[in-house]
Design a protein around this motif. Structure first.
Motif, PDB file in Angstrom:
ATOM      1  N   THR A 278       6.371  -0.308 -14.706  1.00 42.88           N
ATOM      2  CA  THR A 278       6.568   0.762 -13.674  1.00 42.88           C
ATOM      3  C   THR A 278       6.361   2.112 -14.400  1.00 42.88           C
ATOM      4  OG1 THR A 278       8.307  -0.299 -12.305  1.00 42.88           O
ATOM      5  CG2 THR A 278       8.256   2.040 -12.200  1.00 42.88           C
ATOM      6  N   THR A 279       5.820   3.084 -13.687  1.00 42.11           N
ATOM      7  CA  THR A 279       5.527   4.221 -14.272  1.00 42.11           C
ATOM      8  C   THR A 279       6.072   5.432 -13.620  1.00 42.11           C
ATOM      9  OG1 THR A 279       3.420   4.403 -13.165  1.00 42.11           O
ATOM     10  CG2 THR A 279       3.321   3.736 -15.538  1.00 42.11           C
ATOM     11  N   VAL A 280       6.471   6.523 -14.032  1.00 42.64           N
ATOM     12  CA  VAL A 280       6.940   7.634 -13.285  1.00 42.64           C
ATOM     13  C   VAL A 280       6.696   8.932 -13.801  1.00 42.64           C
ATOM     14  CG1 VAL A 280       9.375   7.603 -14.289  1.00 42.64           C
ATOM     15  CG2 VAL A 280       9.157   8.471 -12.094  1.00 42.64           C
ATOM     16  N   THR A 281       6.450   9.978 -13.162  1.00 43.05           N
ATOM     17  CA  THR A 281       6.064  11.134 -13.441  1.00 43.05           C
ATOM     18  C   THR A 281       6.846  12.383 -13.000  1.00 43.05           C
ATOM     19  OG1 THR A 281       3.557  10.399 -13.808  1.00 43.05           O
ATOM     20  CG2 THR A 281       3.951  12.884 -14.069  1.00 43.05           C
ATOM     21  N   PRO A 282       7.443  13.143 -13.828  1.00 39.60           N
ATOM     22  CA  PRO A 282       7.324  13.133 -15.197  1.00 39.60           C
ATOM     23  C   PRO A 282       7.988  12.091 -15.944  1.00 39.60           C
ATOM     24  CG  PRO A 282       9.009  14.607 -14.305  1.00 39.60           C
ATOM     25  CD  PRO A 282       8.399  14.026 -13.078  1.00 39.60           C
TER      26      PRO A 282
ATOM     27  N   GLY B 165       5.347   7.580  -8.878  1.00 39.78           N
ATOM     28  CA  GLY B 165       4.970   6.686  -9.826  1.00 39.78           C
ATOM     29  C   GLY B 165       4.453   5.604  -9.083  1.00 39.78           C
ATOM     30  N   HIS B 166       4.456   4.470  -9.888  1.00 36.52           N
ATOM     31  CA  HIS B 166       3.979   3.041  -9.420  1.00 36.52           C
ATOM     32  C   HIS B 166       4.893   2.022  -9.883  1.00 36.52           C
ATOM     33  CE1 HIS B 166       0.192   4.611  -7.751  1.00 36.52           C
ATOM     34  NE2 HIS B 166       0.089   5.402  -8.750  1.00 36.52           N
ATOM     35  N   VAL B 167       5.442   1.162  -9.131  1.00 35.14           N
ATOM     36  CA  VAL B 167       6.371   0.024  -9.298  1.00 35.14           C
ATOM     37  C   VAL B 167       5.324  -0.966 -10.220  1.00 35.14           C
ATOM     38  CG1 VAL B 167       8.204  -1.553  -8.506  1.00 35.14           C
ATOM     39  CG2 VAL B 167       7.888   0.560  -7.470  1.00 35.14           C
ATOM     40  N   GLY B 168       5.748  -1.501 -11.264  1.00 41.93           N
ATOM     41  CA  GLY B 168       5.202  -2.655 -11.893  1.00 41.93           C
ATOM     42  C   GLY B 168       5.794  -3.883 -11.371  1.00 41.93           C
ATOM     43  N   HIS B 169       5.312  -5.114 -11.968  1.00 46.41           N
ATOM     44  CA  HIS B 169       5.543  -6.335 -11.574  1.00 46.41           C
ATOM     45  C   HIS B 169       6.448  -7.011 -12.202  1.00 46.41           C
ATOM     46  CE1 HIS B 169       2.232  -5.734  -8.651  1.00 46.41           C
ATOM     47  NE2 HIS B 169       1.340  -5.415  -9.667  1.00 46.41           N
TER      48      HIS B 169
END
Length: 131
Positions: free
Chosen positions: A27-31, A58-62
């Protein structure tokens, strides 16, 4: 994982901070969250006369347990606080197309915060999902 913190001073000497957090499985999150080196900055302006706005993406990972979010801590300094003089908490939120449509509002107390010294399921705070 705790994110970068932006202090803010509230009423009657109370303050808090805004932060981001994310899992470690994609998962990524900005900031960017915490040790990943991001900086969280409140933006001037906002809806309905607000002084500041927050923008997180952001985008949720798997994986089995995934998460990423923007958090607001309203209890700094961290000690008991009688909020009975207030009628509630209000905020505005906007989401992009296809984004998750819930906000989790959590309220810790001595029974759910590790600093209280009595919790058996620490950080399992009282709360509600708001759609």
């Amino acid at each position: 994982m705790r994110g970068q913190q932006q202090p803010r001073q509230g009423r009657r000497g109370r303050g808090g901070y805004w932060y981001t957090f994310a899992d470690e499985v994609g998962t990524t999150v900005t900031p960017e969250a915490g040790a990943k080196g991001g900086t969280f900055t409140m933006s001037p302006g906002g809806a309905n006369g607000s002084k500041y706005a927050a923008n997180a993406r952001g985008h949720v990972g798997h994986g089995h347990v995934v998460f990423g979010a923007l958090g607001l801590n309203l209890v700094d300094p961290k000690n008991p606080y009688d909020a009975s003089q207030y009628m509630g908490i209000a905020f505005w939120a906007k989401k992009g197309p296809g984004s998750y449509g819930k906000v989790r509002f959590k309220v810790p107390d001595i029974k759910t915060d590790g600093d209280g010294g009595i919790c058996t399921e620490c950080f399992n705070d009282f709360g509600a999902d708001i759609t």
